[in-house]
Design a protein around this motif. Structure first.
Motif, PDB file in Angstrom:
ATOM      1  N   CYS A  10       7.502   6.114  57.708  1.00  0.00           N
ATOM      2  CA  CYS A  10       8.706   5.683  56.988  1.00  0.00           C
ATOM      3  C   CYS A  10       9.236   4.384  57.596  1.00  0.00           C
ATOM      4  CB  CYS A  10       9.774   6.760  57.031  1.00  0.00           C
ATOM      5  SG  CYS A  10      11.237   6.297  56.079  1.00  0.00           S
ATOM      6  N   HIS A  11       9.394   3.378  56.747  1.00  0.00           N
ATOM      7  CA  HIS A  11       9.857   2.056  57.167  1.00  0.00           C
ATOM      8  C   HIS A  11      11.327   1.823  56.818  1.00  0.00           C
ATOM      9  CE1 HIS A  11       5.775   0.413  58.035  1.00  0.00           C
ATOM     10  NE2 HIS A  11       5.429   1.370  57.199  1.00  0.00           N
ATOM     11  N   CYS A  12      12.065   2.875  56.445  1.00  0.00           N
ATOM     12  CA  CYS A  12      13.475   2.685  56.081  1.00  0.00           C
ATOM     13  C   CYS A  12      14.287   2.246  57.300  1.00  0.00           C
ATOM     14  CB  CYS A  12      14.064   3.949  55.448  1.00  0.00           C
ATOM     15  SG  CYS A  12      14.541   5.242  56.618  1.00  0.00           S
ATOM     16  N   ARG A  13      15.395   1.608  57.067  1.00  0.00           N
ATOM     17  CA  ARG A  13      16.235   1.103  58.163  1.00  0.00           C
ATOM     18  C   ARG A  13      16.751   2.235  59.046  1.00  0.00           C
ATOM     19  NH1 ARG A  13      15.897  -2.516  60.747  1.00  0.00           N
ATOM     20  NH2 ARG A  13      18.065  -2.961  61.117  1.00  0.00           N
ATOM     21  N   MET A  14      17.062   3.399  58.458  1.00  0.00           N
ATOM     22  CA  MET A  14      17.556   4.523  59.256  1.00  0.00           C
ATOM     23  C   MET A  14      16.488   4.988  60.243  1.00  0.00           C
ATOM     24  SD  MET A  14      20.195   6.384  59.911  1.00  0.00           S
ATOM     25  CE  MET A  14      21.258   6.193  58.509  1.00  0.00           C
ATOM     26  N   CYS A  15      15.236   5.108  59.811  1.00  0.00           N
ATOM     27  CA  CYS A  15      14.157   5.509  60.723  1.00  0.00           C
ATOM     28  C   CYS A  15      13.906   4.435  61.771  1.00  0.00           C
ATOM     29  CB  CYS A  15      12.874   5.808  59.952  1.00  0.00           C
ATOM     30  SG  CYS A  15      12.855   7.455  59.194  1.00  0.00           S
ATOM     31  N   GLN A  16      13.958   3.168  61.366  1.00  0.00           N
ATOM     32  CA  GLN A  16      13.768   2.084  62.337  1.00  0.00           C
ATOM     33  C   GLN A  16      14.820   2.168  63.439  1.00  0.00           C
ATOM     34  OE1 GLN A  16      13.963  -1.342  59.780  1.00  0.00           O
ATOM     35  NE2 GLN A  16      11.800  -1.239  59.260  1.00  0.00           N
ATOM     36  N   LYS A  17      16.060   2.366  63.040  1.00  0.00           N
ATOM     37  CA  LYS A  17      17.144   2.420  64.022  1.00  0.00           C
ATOM     38  C   LYS A  17      17.084   3.691  64.865  1.00  0.00           C
ATOM     39  CE  LYS A  17      20.281  -0.561  61.511  1.00  0.00           C
ATOM     40  NZ  LYS A  17      21.620  -0.715  60.950  1.00  0.00           N
ATOM     41  N   HIS A  18      16.783   4.816  64.218  1.00  0.00           N
ATOM     42  CA  HIS A  18      16.755   6.094  64.933  1.00  0.00           C
ATOM     43  C   HIS A  18      15.645   6.130  65.980  1.00  0.00           C
ATOM     44  CE1 HIS A  18      17.684  10.286  65.590  1.00  0.00           C
ATOM     45  NE2 HIS A  18      16.436  10.612  65.352  1.00  0.00           N
ATOM     46  N   HIS A  19      14.506   5.528  65.659  1.00  0.00           N
ATOM     47  CA  HIS A  19      13.361   5.565  66.568  1.00  0.00           C
ATOM     48  C   HIS A  19      13.254   4.319  67.442  1.00  0.00           C
ATOM     49  CE1 HIS A  19      11.298   9.210  65.087  1.00  0.00           C
ATOM     50  NE2 HIS A  19      12.016   8.959  64.024  1.00  0.00           N
ATOM     51  N   GLY A  20      14.018   3.264  67.104  1.00  0.00           N
ATOM     52  CA  GLY A  20      13.899   2.015  67.854  1.00  0.00           C
ATOM     53  C   GLY A  20      12.518   1.417  67.706  1.00  0.00           C
ATOM     54  N   GLY A  50      23.461  11.841  53.101  1.00  0.00           N
ATOM     55  CA  GLY A  50      23.472  13.000  52.207  1.00  0.00           C
ATOM     56  C   GLY A  50      23.343  14.281  52.994  1.00  0.00           C
ATOM     57  N   GLU A  51      22.384  15.095  52.617  1.00  0.00           N
ATOM     58  CA  GLU A  51      22.151  16.370  53.304  1.00  0.00           C
ATOM     59  C   GLU A  51      21.077  16.267  54.388  1.00  0.00           C
ATOM     60  OE1 GLU A  51      24.023  19.118  52.823  1.00  0.00           O
ATOM     61  OE2 GLU A  51      25.194  17.753  51.568  1.00  0.00           O
ATOM     62  N   ILE A  52      20.550  15.072  54.581  1.00  0.00           N
ATOM     63  CA  ILE A  52      19.463  14.892  55.547  1.00  0.00           C
ATOM     64  C   ILE A  52      19.982  15.043  56.973  1.00  0.00           C
ATOM     65  CG2 ILE A  52      17.728  13.286  56.450  1.00  0.00           C
ATOM     66  CD1 ILE A  52      17.209  14.399  53.588  1.00  0.00           C
ATOM     67  N   GLN A  53      19.287  15.879  57.731  1.00  0.00           N
ATOM     68  CA  GLN A  53      19.611  16.081  59.142  1.00  0.00           C
ATOM     69  C   GLN A  53      18.498  15.483  59.994  1.00  0.00           C
ATOM     70  OE1 GLN A  53      20.484  20.042  60.454  1.00  0.00           O
ATOM     71  NE2 GLN A  53      21.291  20.602  58.455  1.00  0.00           N
ATOM     72  N   ARG A  54      18.899  14.835  61.042  1.00  0.00           N
ATOM     73  CA  ARG A  54      17.955  14.364  62.052  1.00  0.00           C
ATOM     74  C   ARG A  54      18.281  15.139  63.319  1.00  0.00           C
ATOM     75  NH1 ARG A  54      15.382   9.443  60.684  1.00  0.00           N
ATOM     76  NH2 ARG A  54      16.121   8.693  58.673  1.00  0.00           N
ATOM     77  N   GLN A  55      17.245  15.657  63.943  1.00  0.00           N
ATOM     78  CA  GLN A  55      17.448  16.438  65.159  1.00  0.00           C
ATOM     79  C   GLN A  55      16.770  15.731  66.328  1.00  0.00           C
ATOM     80  OE1 GLN A  55      15.958  20.339  64.023  1.00  0.00           O
ATOM     81  NE2 GLN A  55      18.048  20.989  63.567  1.00  0.00           N
ATOM     82  N   PHE A  56      17.450  15.758  67.451  1.00  0.00           N
ATOM     83  CA  PHE A  56      16.924  15.120  68.640  1.00  0.00           C
ATOM     84  C   PHE A  56      17.283  15.957  69.865  1.00  0.00           C
ATOM     85  CE2 PHE A  56      21.144  13.497  67.934  1.00  0.00           C
ATOM     86  CZ  PHE A  56      21.722  13.423  69.189  1.00  0.00           C
ATOM     87  N   CYS A  57      16.639  15.654  70.982  1.00  0.00           N
ATOM     88  CA  CYS A  57      16.892  16.356  72.235  1.00  0.00           C
ATOM     89  C   CYS A  57      18.093  15.728  72.925  1.00  0.00           C
ATOM     90  CB  CYS A  57      15.661  16.262  73.130  1.00  0.00           C
ATOM     91  SG  CYS A  57      15.929  16.973  74.777  1.00  0.00           S
ATOM     92  N   GLN A  58      19.091  16.552  73.226  1.00  0.00           N
ATOM     93  CA  GLN A  58      20.291  16.022  73.882  1.00  0.00           C
ATOM     94  C   GLN A  58      20.037  15.663  75.350  1.00  0.00           C
ATOM     95  OE1 GLN A  58      23.594  18.722  74.258  1.00  0.00           O
ATOM     96  NE2 GLN A  58      22.237  20.491  74.466  1.00  0.00           N
ATOM     97  N   LYS A  59      18.932  16.124  75.919  1.00  0.00           N
ATOM     98  CA  LYS A  59      18.627  15.817  77.319  1.00  0.00           C
ATOM     99  C   LYS A  59      17.910  14.473  77.458  1.00  0.00           C
ATOM    100  CE  LYS A  59      16.610  17.792  81.477  1.00  0.00           C
ATOM    101  NZ  LYS A  59      15.929  18.964  82.033  1.00  0.00           N
ATOM    102  N   CYS A  60      16.865  14.257  76.650  1.00  0.00           N
ATOM    103  CA  CYS A  60      16.077  13.028  76.797  1.00  0.00           C
ATOM    104  C   CYS A  60      16.299  12.030  75.664  1.00  0.00           C
ATOM    105  CB  CYS A  60      14.597  13.344  76.922  1.00  0.00           C
ATOM    106  SG  CYS A  60      13.822  13.904  75.386  1.00  0.00           S
ATOM    107  N   GLY A  61      16.892  12.471  74.555  1.00  0.00           N
ATOM    108  CA  GLY A  61      17.173  11.579  73.439  1.00  0.00           C
ATOM    109  C   GLY A  61      16.041  11.421  72.442  1.00  0.00           C
ATOM    110  N   SER A  62      14.925  12.104  72.647  1.00  0.00           N
ATOM    111  CA  SER A  62      13.788  11.969  71.733  1.00  0.00           C
ATOM    112  C   SER A  62      14.138  12.452  70.334  1.00  0.00           C
ATOM    113  CB  SER A  62      12.584  12.773  72.232  1.00  0.00           C
ATOM    114  OG  SER A  62      12.069  12.217  73.402  1.00  0.00           O
ATOM    115  N   SER A  63      13.778  11.643  69.346  1.00  0.00           N
ATOM    116  CA  SER A  63      13.917  12.031  67.947  1.00  0.00           C
ATOM    117  C   SER A  63      12.801  13.014  67.630  1.00  0.00           C
ATOM    118  CB  SER A  63      13.788  10.786  67.070  1.00  0.00           C
ATOM    119  OG  SER A  63      13.762  11.146  65.721  1.00  0.00           O
TER     120      SER A  63
END
Length: 106
Positions: A10-20, A50-63
């Protein structure tokens, strides 16, 4: 985890920003085919759109996960680069290429 049904870059801006990164690569599996053996209590969710959830690790920050699509309620998309064991990928579908970074040649 079972073998993903679909692999998507996915090349969307949200994925780019979320994953760096210029894009995020996810493998989609049925929620019932995914088990978290350790650290489930460290998962943090946020609604990115919208209803899309992104989950990540609160310890290391990994998406880690992307879920909540109205059309695919039983599915979760797993960030493949976070897996401990490599996933054999047959075919990758590139989506939202209109947001592709200018320096990436596909």
């Amino acid at each position: 985890m079972s073998k993903p049904k679909a692999i998507t870059a996915c090349h969307c801006r949200m994925c780019q920003k979320h994953h760096g990164a210029p894009f995020a690569v996810y493998g989609s599996v049925l929620k019932t085919h995914l088990s978290i053996n350790k650290g489930a209590q460290l998962l943090v969710s946020y609604n990115s759109s919208g209803e899309i959830q992104r989950q990540f690790c609160q310890k290391c920050g990994s998406s880690l996960f992307w879920l909540g699509s109205d059309s695919h309620t039983d599915w979760v998309s797993v960030a493949l680069s976070t897996l401990d064991e490599p996933c054999n990928v047959d075919k990758v579908k590139h989506i939202h290429q209109e947001s592709k970074v200018c320096w990436l040649d596909l």
